[in-house]
Design a protein around this motif. Structure first.
Motif, short mmCIF file in Angstrom:
data_model
loop_
_atom_site.label_atom_id
_atom_site.label_comp_id
_atom_site.label_asym_id
_atom_site.label_seq_id
_atom_site.Cartn_x
_atom_site.Cartn_y
_atom_site.Cartn_z
N ALA A 284 33.85 109.49 67.97
CA ALA A 284 32.71 109.29 68.85
C ALA A 284 31.80 108.18 68.35
O ALA A 284 31.79 107.83 67.16
N ARG B 125 35.01 116.45 75.50
CA ARG B 125 34.51 115.12 75.16
C ARG B 125 35.27 114.67 73.92
O ARG B 125 35.17 115.32 72.86
N SER C 116 36.15 107.75 72.12
CA SER C 116 34.95 106.97 71.76
C SER C 116 33.81 107.24 72.74
O SER C 116 33.23 106.32 73.32
N TRP C 117 33.47 108.51 72.94
CA TRP C 117 32.37 108.84 73.84
C TRP C 117 31.03 108.65 73.14
O TRP C 117 30.91 108.76 71.92
N GLN C 118 30.00 108.33 73.92
CA GLN C 118 28.67 108.07 73.39
C GLN C 118 27.94 109.39 73.17
O GLN C 118 27.79 110.19 74.11
#
Length: 214
Positions: free
Chosen positions: A131, A105, A108-110
Motif C-alpha cells: 500500500a 483493499r 498499491s492502494w492509497q
C-alpha cells in the motif's frame, strides 16, 4: 527537595513512554523524535529529567503529589485518538462499509491517515504490504456486527488493538504490538459484536526471518 529532584520508577517511565506513543499517533512527534525522547525517558532518574520529554507537547498536563509515595505520573489532558467513543470523521475517501458482503483493499492502494470500517455480517481484508502510505501511524475505527476484519501488514509493522471493545468477539494479533518503531503502526479501536479481527504477516514472513538469522 523539590519535585524535580524526586526519583522516578520504571512504572512512571513506562507511562511516559505511552504518552509519547500517543503523541506519535496524534502527529505531534516524528519517529526520530519519539526514539530520542524514549531513550531520555528510559534513562531518566528524576522527575525533572522525565518530564523534560513532555513539556513542549500541547495538551499534556504534568501533575505532582507532595509525598513521594503518592507520586502521580504525568497525565494527558487530552483524549487519545483511540479513546473509547472517539471516531474519525467518515468521508468518501476513508469509509469502508459492508453488509453481507466482502471488501478487499490490496496492491498499491492509497491509505489515508484514518479509516472508518462499518461491517454487518461482512468481511474486510486490508493488505498493507504494497500500500501507499501517507503517514506512519494509521488509525482504524471499526464498528462490526457478525463480521470479520483481517489486516495483512509488512514484517516490521506494529499493530495496537488494545482499545477494541469486545462483545462476544475475538482479537488475534500475530504481529508486534508496538511501540511504533517501524515504517507502519496501526491503531485499531471501536466495537466488535460477535465479530473478529486478525492481524498477521504475509505467508512465509517468519521463515524468511529465520533463514536470514533475524
Amino acid at each position: 527537595m523539590g519535585d524535580r529532584d524526586m526519583r522516578v520508577s520504571d512504572v512512571e517511565r513506562e507511562h511516559v513512554g505511552r504518552l509519547l506513543q500517543r503523541a506519535v499517533g496524534l502527529g505531534m512527534l516524528s519517529l526520530g523524535e519519539f526514539t530520542e525522547r524514549m531513550d531520555t525517558a528510559l534513562a531518566a532518574k528524576t522527575r525533572g529529567e522525565l518530564n523534560s520529554v513532555l513539556v513542549d507537547l500541547p495538551g499534556v498536563r504534568l501533575v505532582g503529589q507532595p509525598a513521594p509515595q503518592q507520586f502521580t505520573q504525568a497525565q494527558p489532558a487530552y483524549a487519545p485518538r483511540y479513546a473509547p467513543g472517539h471516531r474519525p470523521v467518515a468521508t468518501p475517501g476513508n469509509l469502508i462499509r459492508t453488509r453481507m458482503s466482502s471488501v478487499r483493499r490490496q496492491g498499491s492502494w492509497q491509505v489515508p491517515p484514518a479509516l472508518v470500517v462499518e461491517s454487518s455480517m461482512g468481511s474486510v481484508h486490508l493488505d498493507f504490504t504494497q500500500a501507499v502510505m501517507s503517514t506512519q501511524v494509521v488509525e482504524i475505527h471499526i464498528n462490526a456486527t457478525c463480521g470479520s476484519m483481517e489486516l495483512l501488514v509488512p514484517a516490521e509493522a506494529t499493530v495496537d488493538m488494545n482499545a477494541v471493545d469486545l462483545i462476544g468477539s475475538s482479537v488475534n494479533t500475530k504481529v508486534r504490538t508496538g511501540p511504533p518503531m517501524g515504517p507502519l503502526h496501526i491503531i485499531v479501536h471501536g466495537t466488535l459484536r460477535f465479530s473478529s479481527i486478525t492481524a498477521k504477516h504475509p505467508f512465509g514472513t517468519n521463515w524468511k526471518r529465520f533463514l536470514n538469522g533475524a
